[in-house]
Design an enzyme around this catalytic site. Structure first.
Site, mmCIF file in Angstrom:
data_model
loop_
_atom_site.group_PDB
_atom_site.id
_atom_site.type_symbol
_atom_site.label_atom_id
_atom_site.label_comp_id
_atom_site.label_asym_id
_atom_site.label_seq_id
_atom_site.Cartn_x
_atom_site.Cartn_y
_atom_site.Cartn_z
ATOM 1 N N CYS A 1 1.168 8.668 6.550
ATOM 2 C CA CYS A 1 2.080 8.638 7.710
ATOM 3 C C CYS A 1 2.067 7.262 8.353
ATOM 4 O O CYS A 1 3.116 6.711 8.710
ATOM 5 C CB CYS A 1 1.692 9.701 8.729
ATOM 6 N N ASP A 2 0.883 6.689 8.518
ATOM 7 C CA ASP A 2 0.772 5.334 9.058
ATOM 8 C C ASP A 2 1.469 4.325 8.154
ATOM 9 O O ASP A 2 2.224 3.457 8.627
ATOM 10 C CB ASP A 2 -0.704 4.935 9.163
ATOM 11 N N ILE A 3 1.205 4.413 6.869
ATOM 12 C CA ILE A 3 1.735 3.421 5.933
ATOM 13 C C ILE A 3 3.257 3.450 5.908
ATOM 14 O O ILE A 3 3.921 2.405 6.009
ATOM 15 C CB ILE A 3 1.163 3.668 4.522
#
Length: 418
Positions: A188-190
């Site tokens: 999700c961050d990436i």
């Protein structure tokens, strides 16, 4: 000393022409007011593309990731090193008025600002979008957060693992009869960092046309919903919550991990024509392609268990290195299940120059993953070591906003900078 003398610098209305092989964002200045992963990953991508990225960190400890992961020789930690290459680091405490004034000066002559503070934090220090827009109307201001700057969860902190749970990603990840599982990387961050980069570049192109800046609002939750693609379409159009299929696929059959005589391999059959080649040239069972149960993808999906039993019995009769040439010859995608170190040191990774060697000021020569972006005419910026905390404070304050040595020393004595 609550006021910093106002500099006369401003973000240039245009950029000089590039040489044929220069990085596409050469001359673009990015102010990186971000920590942890999603937004720093975005800023690192901009640095790879040639932008001058100045990372602002708190003098006490800096980015949280400086304390995460394993420390290597010299004291730096793996997590921080992974997402901060090719940046400059300046250490400023902008909770102090003098520090906030420095950030305003830097924003005045920057093209892009990336931040991921909690809702309202930067506004308290006069560093929100509206305040900085008044200083620099051309500024592209990108905010990355868990749930966006609007909506019922805007004030909540957002962490990748929780977003994976709330977005439905965990519900479709894992074995069918097992527990829901998160992905092995903070996906999700990436991907939020990637979406943020895409939005920034679009806003930059728009600014070239009309001269105006932009406020960009990127939410991990939104990005993860967008990542569901066909799974989301199934849920919305069929009104049914999608299930877990482990290493298989909800819609495309056959695909999955199967055990050969000496270990696992993974393959994907993407069409009826591929299935015919797979049946005849890989499995040596050409009759499967004519079996009414398996003649098309709808049939294979409805009869996946029967097909799985046939394939599992077949694969265990040979080694992986006997099967792989058959897949290659048939034009059916397949590969060994490798660990991460094997993948990074593979012939493919070497040929694609995906691992770079960088000279680090305390760790010596280190290997890090490089950028996946490749250009034929242009180039990326040469990878530089992730900076030490405050490594470039004096250089940036003197070179960018014209502070003299005495003023810098006074700010350091007052613990405004490090």
């Amino acid at each position: 000393m609550s006021e910093i003398p106002r500099a006369t610098h401003a973000a240039a209305p245009g950029l000089p022409a590039l040489g044929q092989h220069e990085p596409p964002l050469k001359g673009v200045r990015v102010l990186d007011l971000s920590r942890v992963l999603a937004a720093p990953f975005c800023a690192m991508m901009l640095a790879d593309l040639g932008a001058e990225v100045t990372k602002v960190e708190h003098p006490k400890g800096g980015d949280q990731t400086r304390h995460w992961g394993t420390a290597i020789h010299g004291g730096e930690r793996t997590y921080y090193l992974a997402i901060n290459r090719s940046k400059q680091s300046i250490a400023i405490d902008f909770s102090k008025p003098e520090g906030a004034a420095l950030i305003k000066e830097l924003a005045r002559e920057s093209d892009i600002l990336v931040e991921n503070y909690m809702l309202g934090t930067l506004e308290r220090y006069g560093l929100g979008y509206e305040a900085l827009k008044a200083e620099n109307p051309r500024l592209i201001y990108c905010s990355v957060s868990g749930y966006g700057r609007t909506g019922p969860s805007a004030a909540r902190p957002g962490y990748d693992s929780v977003i994976q749970a709330e977005s439905g990603l965990m519900s479709i990840t894992g074995e069918p009869d097992g527990e829901a599982s998160k992905a092995g990387v903070p996906i999700c961050d990436i991907t939020a960092g990637m979406y943020a980069t895409q939005a920034i570049l679009a806003a930059f192109v728009r600014r070239l046309r009309n001269g105006h800046g932009e406020a960009i609002d990127i939410a991990l939750f939104d990005c993860t919903l967008a990542n569901h693609v066909s799974v989301a379409a199934n849920a919305l159009l069929l009104k049914t919550p999608p299930g877990r299929y482990g290493n298989s696929h909800a819609d495309i059959i056959p695909q999955g991990l199967y055990h050969a005589e000496d270990g696992p391999l993974m393959f994907h059959v993407g069409s009826d024509a591929q299935f015919a080649r797979f049946s005849a040239d890989v499995l040596g069972l050409p009759e499967l392609a004519h079996d009414p149960r398996f003649i098309d993808n709808d049939g294979r999906r409805a009869n996946r268990e029967a097909l799985d039993e046939i394939m599992s019995g077949r694969f265990c009769t040979r080694s992986r290195h006997e099967w792989l040439p058959l897949f290659r010859a048939a034009g059916v995608p397949a590969g060994l299940v490798q660990n991460v170190l094997e993948a990074l040191t593979s012939e493919e990774a070497t040929a694609r120059e995906m691992v770079c060697e960088i000279d680090h000021p305390t760790a010596g020569r280190i290997n890090l993953v490089g950028s996946p972006l490749k250009f034929q005419e242009g180039s990326l910026a040469p990878p530089m070591a992730p900076p030490l905390l405050g490594e470039h404070t004096d250089r940036v304050l003197a070179g960018r906003i014209g502070l003299d040595a005495e003023t810098i020393a006074q700010l350091r004595a007052a613990h405004v900078i490090y």
